[in-house]
Design an enzyme around this catalytic site. Sequence first.
Site, mmCIF file in Angstrom:
data_model
loop_
_atom_site.group_PDB
_atom_site.id
_atom_site.type_symbol
_atom_site.label_atom_id
_atom_site.label_comp_id
_atom_site.label_asym_id
_atom_site.label_seq_id
_atom_site.Cartn_x
_atom_site.Cartn_y
_atom_site.Cartn_z
ATOM 1 N N GLU A 115 -21.157 -26.694 -32.778
ATOM 2 C CA GLU A 115 -19.394 -25.403 -32.210
ATOM 3 C C GLU A 115 -20.226 -24.682 -31.205
ATOM 4 O O GLU A 115 -21.824 -24.306 -31.108
ATOM 5 C CB GLU A 115 -18.621 -25.279 -33.576
ATOM 6 C CG GLU A 115 -18.940 -26.261 -34.748
ATOM 7 C CD GLU A 115 -18.175 -25.290 -35.419
ATOM 8 O OE1 GLU A 115 -18.018 -24.156 -36.158
ATOM 9 O OE2 GLU A 115 -17.859 -26.308 -36.302
ATOM 10 N N LYS A 117 -20.976 -21.358 -29.917
ATOM 11 C CA LYS A 117 -21.168 -19.768 -30.247
ATOM 12 C C LYS A 117 -21.079 -18.685 -29.491
ATOM 13 O O LYS A 117 -21.163 -18.924 -28.550
ATOM 14 C CB LYS A 117 -22.486 -19.604 -30.919
ATOM 15 C CG LYS A 117 -22.609 -18.619 -31.490
ATOM 16 C CD LYS A 117 -24.541 -18.576 -32.100
ATOM 17 C CE LYS A 117 -24.325 -17.085 -33.127
ATOM 18 N NZ LYS A 117 -23.979 -15.898 -32.072
ATOM 19 N N ARG A 138 -15.905 -7.361 -38.828
ATOM 20 C CA ARG A 138 -16.973 -7.956 -40.436
ATOM 21 C C ARG A 138 -17.888 -6.688 -41.437
ATOM 22 O O ARG A 138 -18.296 -6.050 -42.149
ATOM 23 C CB ARG A 138 -17.780 -8.680 -39.495
ATOM 24 C CG ARG A 138 -19.175 -8.576 -40.109
ATOM 25 C CD ARG A 138 -20.184 -10.076 -39.533
ATOM 26 N NE ARG A 138 -21.702 -8.889 -39.343
ATOM 27 C CZ ARG A 138 -22.477 -10.633 -39.258
ATOM 28 N NH1 ARG A 138 -22.563 -11.673 -39.153
ATOM 29 N NH2 ARG A 138 -23.716 -9.466 -39.322
HETATM 30 S S1 IVH Z 1 -19.690 -19.935 -38.576
HETATM 31 C C1 IVH Z 1 -21.851 -17.406 -41.852
HETATM 32 N N1 IVH Z 1 -19.251 -20.904 -36.414
HETATM 33 O O1 IVH Z 1 -21.790 -15.615 -34.813
HETATM 34 C C2 IVH Z 1 -22.101 -17.344 -40.801
HETATM 35 N N2 IVH Z 1 -20.221 -18.745 -36.499
HETATM 36 O O2 IVH Z 1 -23.940 -15.016 -35.780
HETATM 37 C C3 IVH Z 1 -21.189 -18.873 -40.413
HETATM 38 N N3 IVH Z 1 -20.269 -16.859 -33.962
HETATM 39 O O3 IVH Z 1 -21.049 -13.677 -37.648
HETATM 40 C C4 IVH Z 1 -20.136 -18.726 -39.155
HETATM 41 N N4 IVH Z 1 -19.153 -18.917 -32.893
HETATM 42 O O4 IVH Z 1 -19.001 -14.136 -35.595
HETATM 43 C C5 IVH Z 1 -19.570 -19.781 -37.438
HETATM 44 N N5 IVH Z 1 -19.026 -21.850 -34.224
HETATM 45 C C6 IVH Z 1 -19.100 -20.916 -35.050
HETATM 46 C C7 IVH Z 1 -19.150 -19.503 -34.355
HETATM 47 C C8 IVH Z 1 -19.891 -17.935 -35.267
HETATM 48 C C9 IVH Z 1 -19.292 -17.703 -33.259
HETATM 49 C C10 IVH Z 1 -19.979 -15.908 -34.931
HETATM 50 C C11 IVH Z 1 -20.296 -15.860 -36.302
HETATM 51 C C12 IVH Z 1 -20.810 -15.135 -37.469
HETATM 52 C C13 IVH Z 1 -21.834 -14.858 -35.720
HETATM 53 C C14 IVH Z 1 -23.637 -15.017 -36.253
#
Ligand code: IVH
Length: 680
Positions: A115, A117, A138
């Site tokens: 995915e 980021k 958060r």
């Molecule tokens: S999954 C336990 N998926 O990146 C964290 N996070 O650096 C699981 N983020 O706190 C989150 N895109 O706010 C996930 N496709 C994505 C994401 C994503 C951006 C952010 C999210 C997380 C942070 C971590």
Amino acid sequence: MVSKKDIKESYNSLKEEINRHNFLYHNKDNPEISDTEYDKLFLKLLKLENEHNFLDKNGSPSSRVGDTPQSNLKEFIHEVPMLSLDNAFESEDLFEFEKRILNKIKDKNLNYSCEPKIDGVAVSLIYERGILVKAGTRGDGEQGEDITHNVKTIKQIPLELNGSHHPNKIEIRGEIFCEKNEFDKLNAQYLKSNQKTFANPRNFVAGSIRQLNSEIAAARPLKIQIHSSGFVDQNYSFKSHQDMLNTFSNWNLPINPDIKLVNSINDVILYCEKLTKKRDALNYEIDGAVIKIDNLSIQKELGFSSRSPKWAIAKKFKAEEGSTQVVAVNFQMGRTGTLTPVAQLKPVKLGGVTISNATLHNMDEIERLDLRIGDFVKIKRAGDVIPKVIKVDKKKRKEKNKKILSPTNCPCCAKELSFFEELTPNLGLSNISSKNLNCYGYSQFKENLKHFVSRQAMDIDGLGSKTIDQMVDKKIIKSIKDLYFLNEESFKQLDGFAEKSINNLINSINKSKKTKLSNFIYALGIKEIGLETSKNLSKRFKTLENIFHASVDDFIAVDDIGEVASSNLYSFFSYELNKKFLREMTDLGFELKEEKNLSSSSMLLSKKIAITGKLSSISRDKLKSDLEELGVKVVSSISKNTDYVIVGDDAGSKLEKAKALNIEIIHDKDLSSFLKKNEN
Ligand code: IVH
């Protein structure tokens, strides 16, 4: 006469219709009706709601804007902690990630959800029976801020989920962001009209969703993409991560179109390479890819470390380099008074972002680079880190390029500057710093004040960041001391300050005079002096007066204090202007209590206690500090080693876990008797 039942039915179908058009317009970019037709439907809805009180307006599209401004954001407790992600920088790190997983699990057929980021602001959305009831930031992962009023204005977020049979309760997580073109357009407008501009889209979003007045967020082009979940109702389950995302999409929540499921690390690497190529063409900022194990039972088996899930990793983009010219060097003052030289650059695009400043750290770095104004330089930006100047192109140097001199006086208050050696961690770099705590350099003074009133410092409730900005700008507060002379009149000059909060605020300011010496020391924001060190100082010196007379060696003798911190302390407390200020402050009737030495008689000494749910008798921070005073280690997750769990309302999975592990549970209402019983 039309029956109540008929009205309810036509109201519900009208809501559904409007929700569908909202979705088509905001999430699909494919409207079926004109704006005027949409407005007509909306008016019809408002009319029905006005005329019939019995209608259930929960989740109605009409509840998007219009909340009255609040004086402070409420706390938002996360039932399942909102964690961070481990980082991978090289392909090797991805193979390592796979190896770690394969060592732990039986099922060797792994699928990975790849995915983008999104570089935005994480948000948690709580839906109950399909209705959006609450949204929070958060924060520190355990406790964020309630931003429901602003989130409800984001048109892409359904106030009521599409479809039926939704879980009783689910926490859906995603990222709020702002598209690059919208951001550039707005920033240009702000610049033109002399308003505050934003460094990047993420800062803009963070500033927007924490506004007290939802009309501000409503007017900003905020978007969202959903990527994960937190708490999910026990009797609801998804087959896999992909199934969960598909379900979310069917509920009309926006999911990133570039998410792909692959079944090998080699394919993960290919995905990351393709995404890197696509990065600039995307209309939103991303700082890498997130790779997650798709199988939810494997996710469960792997579990979490205290910081991050073991089933996901963030593959960060490599640092990007570019060339440009240094136009000027400015000295920026940080909260603790350190001046950092910053190179002002001819704007250049790096990774889709326009860079016009780069840090130079300190004077030694300028010397090491041998930088002059007008030089052509190579700059580097890695992810969200501030861009750096890494090399000077000496061949392009002109003779007229000017050397950069250390400032002799503070650019803000014109008082003398001090020069000190920072011994660690950057070995022997000289820094320049203002010694004057009340230096009226705007950003420093505002930041000092914000730190001074913050929860762990003087804990002055109700004095938010925007109020402080206004009070400093309007010169209502010119020194920290002025806080203690505020009266009703002072607030009359401020915008949007509710009458009733003035009294609360003044009470809270007066209450802060009775605090612990450690909180007061911490509130001063001395470089390197955090809360723990402040506690050690308080235990050792007991009064502020003793601290005024301490030598560098006396400071070094305190637990946790090394050469750098002790020289900072000495320089701070021996500076006459600060001494005078602190004496004037304490003359206002402060009662600074010394830190209790943890008595070994405290029955809770070294016990591990977790807190969960909404507490009504005490704030979480206060409880945490009270417990710590009794020698408790407050833990965030529950294991068989946890001694007690303190529970408030709406406690979720942690309470279940505590019951399963047979851990003693203390209810909010029994807290004070529990603490009394264990004091000694
Ligand atoms: S999954 C336990 N998926 O990146 C964290 N996070 O650096 C699981 N983020 O706190 C989150 N895109 O706010 C996930 N496709 C994505 C994401 C994503 C951006 C952010 C999210 C997380 C942070 C971590």
